[in-house]
Design a protein around this motif. Structure first.
Motif, PDB file in Angstrom:
ATOM      1  N   SER A  22     -79.097  20.442  14.778  1.00 14.68           N
ATOM      2  CA  SER A  22     -79.503  21.797  15.164  1.00 14.68           C
ATOM      3  C   SER A  22     -79.707  22.663  13.940  1.00 14.68           C
ATOM      4  N   THR A  23     -78.749  22.583  13.000  1.00 15.01           N
ATOM      5  CA  THR A  23     -78.852  23.356  11.753  1.00 15.01           C
ATOM      6  C   THR A  23     -80.069  22.926  10.971  1.00 15.01           C
ATOM      7  N   SER A  24     -80.291  21.591  10.935  1.00 16.00           N
ATOM      8  CA  SER A  24     -81.423  21.067  10.194  1.00 16.00           C
ATOM      9  C   SER A  24     -82.743  21.585  10.753  1.00 16.00           C
ATOM     10  N   LYS A  25     -82.822  21.670  12.111  1.00 19.41           N
ATOM     11  CA  LYS A  25     -84.037  22.183  12.739  1.00 19.41           C
ATOM     12  C   LYS A  25     -84.274  23.631  12.364  1.00 19.41           C
ATOM     13  N   LYS A  26     -83.185  24.421  12.337  1.00 21.22           N
ATOM     14  CA  LYS A  26     -83.312  25.830  11.972  1.00 21.22           C
ATOM     15  C   LYS A  26     -83.779  25.958  10.535  1.00 21.22           C
ATOM     16  N   GLU A  27     -83.210  25.100   9.660  1.00 25.95           N
ATOM     17  CA  GLU A  27     -83.557  25.176   8.248  1.00 25.95           C
ATOM     18  C   GLU A  27     -85.005  24.764   8.003  1.00 25.95           C
ATOM     19  N   LYS A  28     -85.541  23.926   8.896  1.00 27.23           N
ATOM     20  CA  LYS A  28     -86.891  23.435   8.706  1.00 27.23           C
ATOM     21  C   LYS A  28     -87.960  24.420   9.188  1.00 27.23           C
ATOM     22  N   LYS A  29     -87.534  25.523   9.807  1.00 30.34           N
ATOM     23  CA  LYS A  29     -88.509  26.506  10.270  1.00 30.34           C
ATOM     24  C   LYS A  29     -89.321  27.008   9.087  1.00 30.34           C
ATOM     25  N   GLN A  30     -90.614  26.907   9.227  1.00 32.25           N
ATOM     26  CA  GLN A  30     -91.501  27.252   8.121  1.00 32.25           C
ATOM     27  C   GLN A  30     -91.433  28.730   7.789  1.00 32.25           C
ATOM     28  N   ILE A  31     -91.278  29.020   6.514  1.00 34.75           N
ATOM     29  CA  ILE A  31     -91.299  30.399   6.041  1.00 34.75           C
ATOM     30  C   ILE A  31     -92.642  30.647   5.368  1.00 34.75           C
ATOM     31  N   ILE A  32     -93.345  31.639   5.847  1.00 32.64           N
ATOM     32  CA  ILE A  32     -94.654  31.981   5.293  1.00 32.64           C
ATOM     33  C   ILE A  32     -94.446  33.034   4.209  1.00 32.64           C
ATOM     34  N   LYS A  33     -94.853  32.745   3.007  1.00 36.61           N
ATOM     35  CA  LYS A  33     -94.760  33.722   1.929  1.00 36.61           C
ATOM     36  C   LYS A  33     -95.743  33.345   0.818  1.00 36.61           C
ATOM     37  N   PRO A  34     -96.284  34.323   0.124  1.00 36.46           N
ATOM     38  CA  PRO A  34     -96.118  35.760   0.359  1.00 36.46           C
ATOM     39  C   PRO A  34     -96.953  36.253   1.534  1.00 36.46           C
ATOM     40  N   VAL A  35     -96.626  37.460   1.972  1.00 36.67           N
ATOM     41  CA  VAL A  35     -97.358  38.132   3.052  1.00 36.67           C
ATOM     42  C   VAL A  35     -97.456  39.612   2.711  1.00 36.67           C
ATOM     43  N   VAL A  36     -98.597  40.209   3.000  1.00 36.87           N
ATOM     44  CA  VAL A  36     -98.717  41.662   2.881  1.00 36.87           C
ATOM     45  C   VAL A  36     -99.416  42.185   4.126  1.00 36.87           C
ATOM     46  N   ILE A  37     -98.903  43.282   4.667  1.00 38.94           N
ATOM     47  CA  ILE A  37     -99.475  43.914   5.857  1.00 38.94           C
ATOM     48  C   ILE A  37     -99.487  45.418   5.637  1.00 38.94           C
ATOM     49  N   SER A  38    -100.574  46.064   6.012  1.00 36.50           N
ATOM     50  CA  SER A  38    -100.678  47.513   5.803  1.00 36.50           C
ATOM     51  C   SER A  38    -101.499  48.144   6.923  1.00 36.50           C
ATOM     52  N   THR A  39    -101.389  49.460   7.039  1.00 34.60           N
ATOM     53  CA  THR A  39    -101.998  50.176   8.157  1.00 34.60           C
ATOM     54  C   THR A  39    -103.430  50.628   7.851  1.00 34.60           C
ATOM     55  N   TRP A  40    -104.248  50.625   8.909  1.00 36.74           N
ATOM     56  CA  TRP A  40    -105.598  51.177   8.910  1.00 36.74           C
ATOM     57  C   TRP A  40    -106.563  50.395   8.016  1.00 36.74           C
TER      58      TRP A  40
END
Length: 324
Positions: A22-40
């Motif tokens: 279970s821990t291993s599955k959580k650790e394997k969750k893909q982390i997307i980086k870098p990311v930038v988000i802005s308004t308008w």
């Protein structure tokens, strides 16, 4: 007895392996980086500069400051920085805040004559024991830090102000003149979050009015263990719900970025739904969690936001909304 011990042994081993898997599955969750988000839509240009810093290993803090400065310096963006619409006395007053991964933050409000309030806010964060400086005190501090006084009221904005003076009717127009604050959130290669928010505030506001944009917890908030959120729209409504802080807390309790934004927008709608002049109200939130997942939600159609990741070119997206 040996049989019972054997059964107990296998139960323990099975439970341990199940936990480990279970821990291993959580650790394997893909982390997307870098990311930038802005308004308008002016977030597209802001994202370009922020992205260049992020992919070259610079911090999220540097990225958000440099990113939003593009709107502050653009006289055609008449709701931020240079060329911003003035208050009802004809004076351009600016608000901004910035926050890093260590919960350090800086803010300026009711600042005049300085084109880049976001950089002054960062100096407040890094060079003073305070979080917020306002008005004349903020200006004195900026000048002491080497910022130069500039005329912020452009001919274009002055003309708009003079036309407004004919009737002096204060009635916000959603998505057009009052709600183009630029807010930006970023997650860098080190997995750290930062955020920035800067605006000239509501057009034709009372002299001295301050909205949500420089208020940590309202216009901007982040927790580096959870995520970040920022707001745009009518500041008074966002302040009343501690909007950005609430979005982050909802993400802490398992909500996706979009679902967290949606819940806070619905809280705001509940407060204002019986107001006789609801048509003037617009609020929108953007959110980014620690895994690089992002989302947005607003009260009514018209709000959009820009996003860039390694797998997604800089794109402008329409936020989902409450009122059809």
């Amino acid at each position: 007895m040996r049989f019972l011990k054997a059964i107990l042994f296998f139960i323990v081993i099975f439970s341990f392996n199940a936990c480990e898997n279970s821990t291993s599955k959580k650790e394997k969750k893909q982390i997307i980086k870098p990311v930038v988000i802005s308004t308008w839509n002016h977030g597209l240009v802001a994202n370009e500069l922020a992205w260049e810093l992020l992919i070259n290993g610079r911090s999220a803090l540097d990225a958000v400051e440099v990113g939003v400065k593009t709107a502050e310096a653009n006289p055609d963006v008449q709701t931020v920085g240079l060329g911003g619409f003035p208050d009802r006395e004809g004076k351009v007053t600016l608000d901004a805040c910035i926050m890093d991964q260590n919960n350090n933050c800086g803010s300026v409000a009711f600042l005049q004559h300085i084109k880049h309030p976001i950089s002054v806010a960062r100096k407040v964060m890094e060079e003073t024991p305070h979080v917020m400086l306002v008005g004349e005190g903020a200006l004195q501090f900026a000048l002491a830090q080497g910022f130069k006084k500039e005329k912020l009221l452009t001919e274009k904005s002055k003309k708009a102000y003079e036309e407004w003076l004919v009737n002096s009717n204060y009635k916000p127009i959603i998505n057009i003149e009052n709600h183009d604050t630029i807010s930006m959130l970023a997650l860098d290669e080190n997995g750290n979050l930062s955020g920035a928010c800067t605006t000239s505030g509501a057009s034709w506001k009372m002299h001295g009015r301050v909205g949500d944009s420089p208020i940590i917890g309202a216009g901007l908030f982040l927790d580096n263990e959870v995520g970040a959120a920022a707001a745009t729209g009518m500041g008074e409504a966002i302040i009343k719900t501690a909007g950005s802080a609430m979005v982050v807390e909802l993400m802490r309790h398992g909500k996706s970025p979009e679902a967290a934004c949606k819940e806070v927008v619905e809280r705001i709608y509940k407060i204002y739904k019986n107001a006789p002049d609801l048509e003037w109200l617009q609020v929108g939130f953007i959110a980014l969690n620690k895994n690089g997942e992002y989302g947005s939600y607003c009260l009514r159609p018209g709000f959009n936001y820009a996003v860039q990741t390694k797998s997604l070119d800089n794109q402008l997206m329409d936020a989902k909304y409450k009122i059809k």
